[in-house]
Design an enzyme around this catalytic site. Structure first.
Site, PDB file in Angstrom:
ATOM      1  N   LYS A   1       6.680 -16.491 -70.696  1.00  0.00           N
ATOM      2  CA  LYS A   1       7.418 -15.292 -71.141  1.00  0.00           C
ATOM      3  C   LYS A   1       6.704 -14.037 -70.640  1.00  0.00           C
ATOM      4  O   LYS A   1       5.459 -13.982 -70.663  1.00  0.00           O
ATOM      5  CB  LYS A   1       7.496 -15.312 -72.667  1.00  0.00           C
ATOM      6  CG  LYS A   1       8.375 -14.231 -73.293  1.00  0.00           C
ATOM      7  CD  LYS A   1       8.421 -14.416 -74.813  1.00  0.00           C
ATOM      8  CE  LYS A   1       9.287 -13.390 -75.513  1.00  0.00           C
ATOM      9  NZ  LYS A   1       9.322 -13.574 -76.981  1.00  0.00           N
TER      10      LYS A   1
ATOM     11  N   SER B   1      13.854 -13.793 -79.100  1.00  0.00           N
ATOM     12  CA  SER B   1      13.683 -12.989 -77.912  1.00  0.00           C
ATOM     13  C   SER B   1      13.223 -13.757 -76.679  1.00  0.00           C
ATOM     14  O   SER B   1      13.250 -13.220 -75.578  1.00  0.00           O
ATOM     15  CB  SER B   1      12.656 -11.886 -78.188  1.00  0.00           C
ATOM     16  OG  SER B   1      11.376 -12.460 -78.452  1.00  0.00           O
TER      17      SER B   1
ATOM     18  N   SER C   1      11.502 -16.215 -82.614  1.00  0.00           N
ATOM     19  CA  SER C   1      11.853 -15.957 -81.213  1.00  0.00           C
ATOM     20  C   SER C   1      11.643 -17.130 -80.276  1.00  0.00           C
ATOM     21  O   SER C   1      12.020 -17.049 -79.103  1.00  0.00           O
ATOM     22  CB  SER C   1      11.053 -14.759 -80.682  1.00  0.00           C
ATOM     23  OG  SER C   1      11.585 -13.564 -81.197  1.00  0.00           O
TER      24      SER C   1
END
Lengths: 106, 476
Positions: B71, B146, B170
């Protein structure tokens, strides 16, 4: 709880953000909707219905043999200009100081 | 050869060129990521030419040659670290996150950085300054957020596993939306050094895998104490897969009534009931329990998370990182112009909420009470686990993946997507989302939650759930 557009602008200044009129209007609506939801926090009571104690949960007990954290050489309060009841005292935004401020903050 | 174990074995045994898994991943990545209907799951990646030139040692650690995605809120040296924000466009970190270093030390190849909601603030990956991510299971729908880019990369078969971060769900919520496994470890189990802070008391690096075994293997590689993160805890790292073959026999699974009310879609509830029935058939004991302060958790979470975010994001002011708008007349104006131009709408909304919650007149009303609720939520879990429950089972999300754009204009509805996941973050507990079937053709995730440091028990239950549902992951 509701928050006005003027208060949004005051908060934005604290957060070092600039908002256009349209943005402050939109954000005022969003924040009011969210704060209305957050207001459920006001209704919560302690385990036996007593007044809820405010603040973070107590630190977990350490297992035997675990090393305890070293105390700070200089507690933060020693170097703060003003420190009362475990809080740093800072100036309130003018638009908020009249409503819910307990009154003794500068 | 799509899982970590078989890739690593093939590389180690010389069955394939050691760089072949990474080259294949990079080729798939470019094929699926770009174009109008592309996933947009990656913000930066190795080029095919760079992949062709890769030299990977066969005996380089636990997972040699295995391609992993990371990420884009974790610091890497060879790729920019943007956090999905304009304010960090093109920013290159001078150091690498501990988790990334550990992956490399064990032989993994980082093939790219994945798209995310700006500064990990969102539940749909539509808040990225670089455009939304599409769900590989239905390109018209969100992948969750997210960490939507990481979830999509695993679901699309580009990489067998990926790193995400989980502050309020997330990793688990996008895992649920994309039909993959998503793990949030115990707070303190994995170093946060090099993870760009959103809400420091809640943030934890998490793992996506196509299977429970892949998520366990990735945790095995990155877990452990790191002196550079003061919240990382110095305790032994167990073998997380040791309960892989233990099955569900004798497992006590708590089902909290508060997670099975009207909030969930009927299809989600039906899949959860079917999963519990499958566990029971395989020998688990299902016990109804209560976590009475659950209804307050989402409000408490958003007060604490935004308060911490307003403080953490104060550092992005044009002085030290990325974007600088210096057209103003003084330093204060430069701060304001930079932050105003650099942050997106959701980040500004959360900074304002957090700043407001911390102001003198409202501190007790919001932040103080939220911290108290955090203690009560943690206490609920402690009571249930002390009563003999091994793991809890809940839906991961009340809904399946929703259409792109459906909730962008309604922040509160977006926040409600996290209603079942924030409690594990507030209490610092490990939790995992496992695919439990589909509803109207879209994946549904079931969440398992274990006591602090109980990842081995958590994985035992997750393996048992995966096994119990093998072959029946479909509607109905």
């Amino acid at each position: 709880m509701s928050i006005s557009r003027e208060e949004i602008l005051q908060i934005a200044t604290l957060a070092r953000l600039r908002l256009t009129d349209a943005e402050s209007e939109d954000l005022s609506q969003d924040l009011n909707q969210i704060l209305e939801y957050f207001d459920m926090l006001a209704s919560i009571e302690g385990p036996e219905g007593e007044r809820l104690e405010l603040g973070p949960p107590k630190a977990p007990e350490r297992e035997p043999g675990q090393i305890a954290p070293a105390p700070m050489a200089y507690p933060p309060a020693d170097s703060a200009p003003d420190f009362r009841e475990e809080f740093f005292v800072v100036p309130s935004p003018p638009s908020l100081s009249s409503a819910d401020d307990p009154g003794d903050s500068p | 050869m799509t899982d970590i174990a078989s890739m690593a074995e093939a590389v180690r045994d010389g069955g394939v060129d050691a760089a072949e898994p990474a080259r294949t991943a990079v080729a798939r990545l470019h094929e699926q990521n770009e174009g109008a209907q592309g996933l947009n799951a990656f913000l930066a990646a190795l080029s095919n030419a760079e992949a062709a030139a890769l030299e990977v040692p066969r005996d380089g650690g636990r997972i040699p040659g295995v391609p992993i995605a990371v990420k884009d809120n974790m610091a890497t040296l060879e790729f920019p670290t943007t956090c999905g924000s304009k304010i960090l466009e093109g920013y290159r970190s001078p150091y690498e996150a501990t988790v990334v270093q550990r992956l490399r030390q064990e032989g993994a190849v980082i093939v790219g950085k994945t798209n995310l909601d700006e500064f990990a603030m969102g539940s749909s990956t539509e808040n990225s300054a670089y455009g939304p991510v599409r769900n590989p299971r239905d390109l018209a729908r969100v992948p969750g957020g997210s960490s939507g880019g990481s979830a999509a990369a695993v679901a699309a078969g580009i990489v067998p596993a990926a790193l995400g971060s989980d502050t309020g769900g997330s990793v688990r919520q996008p895992a649920s939306f994309c039909g993959v496994v998503g793990l949030k470890p115990t707070y303190g189990r994995v170093s946060r050094y090099g993870l760009v802070a959103f809400a420091s008391s809640l943030d934890q690096v998490g793992m996506f895998g196509g299977t429970v075994a892949d998520a366990a293997e990735l945790l095995q590689v990155v877990a452990g104490h790191d002196a550079r993160d003061s919240t990382s805890v110095d305790r032994p790292v167990p073998e997380f897969s040791e309960g892989r073959d233990a099955g569900a026999e004798g497992l006590v699974v708590g089902v909290p009534a508060e997670y099975f009310g009207d909030a969930s879609e009927p299809g989600v509830k039906a899949r959860c009931q079917a999963a519990l029935a499958a566990l029971e058939t395989n020998g688990a004991h299902i016990r109804e329990v209560s976590l009475p302060h659950t209804e307050y958790a989402l409000s408490a979470y958003y007060v604490i998370a935004t308060a911490e975010a307003s403080s953490n994001l104060a550092r992005f002011d044009g002085v030290r990182y990325g974007l600088r708008d210096s057209a103003g007349e003084d330093l204060g104006e430069m701060y304001e112009r930079t932050r105003t131009a650099g942050f997106g709408r959701e980040v500004k909304r959360r900074i304002l909420l957090g700043t407001f919650a911390l102001t003198a007149g409202y501190h007790d009303q919001y932040y103080g009470r939220a911290q108290s609720v955090r203690g009560l939520v943690s206490g609920d879990f402690a009571i249930v686990f002390a009563g003999g429950v091994d793991v809890l089972f809940t839906p991961t999300s009340p809904t399946v993946a929703f259409p792109l754009g459906a909730r962008v204009q309604d922040p509160l509805q977006m926040y409600l997507a996290d209603v079942f996941t924030v409690t594990a973050n507030l209490a610092g507990l490990p939790a995992i989302s496992v695919p439990i079937g589909t509803s109207d053709g879209l994946p549904v995730g079931g969440q398992l939650i274990a006591p602090q440091w109980g990842e081995t028990a958590l994985f035992r239950a997750a393996f048992a759930l995966e096994e119990a549902l093998a072959g029946e992951n479909s509607d109905g």
